[in-house]
Scaffold this motif. Structure first.
Motif, PDB file in Angstrom:
ATOM      1  N   UNK A  70       0.847  -1.197   0.000  1.00 18.95           N
ATOM      2  CA  UNK A  70       0.000   0.000   0.000  1.00 18.95           C
ATOM      3  C   UNK A  70       0.880   1.244   0.000  1.00 18.95           C
ATOM      4  N   UNK A  71       1.919   1.248   0.816  1.00 23.49           N
ATOM      5  CA  UNK A  71       2.813   2.405   0.879  1.00 23.49           C
ATOM      6  C   UNK A  71       3.572   2.597  -0.428  1.00 23.49           C
ATOM      7  N   UNK A  75       3.382   5.946  -2.547  1.00 22.26           N
ATOM      8  CA  UNK A  75       4.605   6.670  -2.909  1.00 22.26           C
ATOM      9  C   UNK A  75       4.620   6.941  -4.414  1.00 22.26           C
ATOM     10  N   UNK A  76       4.227   5.941  -5.209  1.00 21.31           N
ATOM     11  CA  UNK A  76       4.150   6.161  -6.657  1.00 21.31           C
ATOM     12  C   UNK A  76       3.158   7.285  -6.977  1.00 21.31           C
ATOM     13  N   UNK A  77       2.031   7.293  -6.290  1.00 22.15           N
ATOM     14  CA  UNK A  77       1.034   8.325  -6.562  1.00 22.15           C
ATOM     15  C   UNK A  77       1.562   9.721  -6.234  1.00 22.15           C
ATOM     16  N   UNK A  84       0.759   5.749 -15.446  1.00 18.57           N
ATOM     17  CA  UNK A  84      -0.098   4.570 -15.383  1.00 18.57           C
ATOM     18  C   UNK A  84       0.573   3.508 -14.523  1.00 18.57           C
ATOM     19  N   UNK A  85      -0.172   3.023 -13.534  1.00 15.59           N
ATOM     20  CA  UNK A  85       0.294   1.931 -12.687  1.00 15.59           C
ATOM     21  C   UNK A  85      -0.641   0.746 -12.838  1.00 15.59           C
ATOM     22  N   UNK A 100      -8.829  -0.008  -1.886  1.00 13.84           N
ATOM     23  CA  UNK A 100      -9.587   0.709  -0.856  1.00 13.84           C
ATOM     24  C   UNK A 100      -8.625   1.349   0.144  1.00 13.84           C
ATOM     25  N   UNK A 101      -7.625   0.598   0.587  1.00 11.51           N
ATOM     26  CA  UNK A 101      -6.632   1.134   1.528  1.00 11.51           C
ATOM     27  C   UNK A 101      -5.854   2.284   0.918  1.00 11.51           C
ATOM     28  N   UNK A 102      -5.478   2.148  -0.343  1.00 18.50           N
ATOM     29  CA  UNK A 102      -4.766   3.226  -1.029  1.00 18.50           C
ATOM     30  C   UNK A 102      -5.631   4.485  -1.047  1.00 18.50           C
ATOM     31  N   UNK A 103      -6.912   4.329  -1.359  1.00 17.17           N
ATOM     32  CA  UNK A 103      -7.822   5.480  -1.394  1.00 17.17           C
ATOM     33  C   UNK A 103      -7.919   6.143  -0.022  1.00 17.17           C
ATOM     34  N   UNK A 104      -7.991   5.342   1.037  1.00 15.24           N
ATOM     35  CA  UNK A 104      -8.046   5.912   2.388  1.00 15.24           C
ATOM     36  C   UNK A 104      -6.785   6.689   2.715  1.00 15.24           C
ATOM     37  N   UNK A 105      -5.646   6.103   2.424  1.00 12.19           N
ATOM     38  CA  UNK A 105      -4.370   6.757   2.777  1.00 12.19           C
ATOM     39  C   UNK A 105      -4.093   7.973   1.916  1.00 12.19           C
TER      40      UNK A 105
END
Length: 186
Positions: A70-71, A75-77, A84-85, A100-105
């Motif tokens: 997730x981290x 970090x890429x974002x 594109x990932x 979902x976790x990525x969206x939350x963080x």
């Protein structure tokens, strides 16, 4: 009775009733009647992953053992140069939970995350309603089932050149997505 009379009467109804009435009997007239746009294909994480007692998969449960992944995506974002990932995994391994976790963080990091609704085909106009005040990532979950990924990406990058696109797919979808992104020259 004219449009103004009808619109005034409909606006006096409770919001949900007014929307139901207009969308049922006057499709494509939500904005003229109610002064608000119809919902587009872009959903927030909470709308894309509803938490109801009928929900079979609980994406809101605590994630274990995947914090590093997730981290890495977050970090890429924030810092990555690629637009594109691709997140690849077999069915049932938790790709959607990771998203979902990525969206939350990313919400905590001031990044807007929008999911393309299942079966949705965005129009060029629907890109106009995407948030513009923060960095943006568009997520296509189960991208192997989505048609027109290259067209969606092309329109996204045309209107929002700094945006990122995160695709989640099963292994058998990698080849078709590679062809789609190759068409973009990315």
């Amino acid at each position: 009775w004219d449009q103004d009379d009808l619109s005034r009467r409909v606006r006096q109804l409770p919001r949900e009733a007014a929307i139901y009435l207009v969308d049922t009997f006057f499709p494509n007239y939500r904005e003229p009647f109610l002064g608000e746009r119809a919902p587009g294909p872009w959903l927030s994480a909470s709308d894309f992953f509803p938490d109801t007692f009928e929900t079979l998969l609980k994406h809101r449960q605590t994630l274990f053992g995947r914090d590093h992944l997730v981290e890495e995506i977050c970090t890429w974002l924030r810092e990555g140069h690629e637009q594109i990932g691709v997140l690849v995994g077999r069915a049932g391994l938790g790709k959607s939970k990771l998203l979902f976790e990525v969206a939350l963080r990313t919400a905590d990091q001031q990044v807007e995350c929008r999911f393309l609704g299942v079966g949705q085909r965005p129009t060029p106009e629907s890109f106009d309603i995407l948030p513009r005040d923060q960095p943006l990532v568009i997520v296509i979950d189960d991208a192997h089932n989505s048609e027109g990924v290259a067209e969606i990406a092309s329109q996204l990058f045309l209107q929002r050149p700094e945006a990122k696109l995160l695709l989640a797919t099963r292994p058998y979808g990698i080849t078709s997505l590679a062809v789609e992104t190759w068409r973009l020259g990315r």
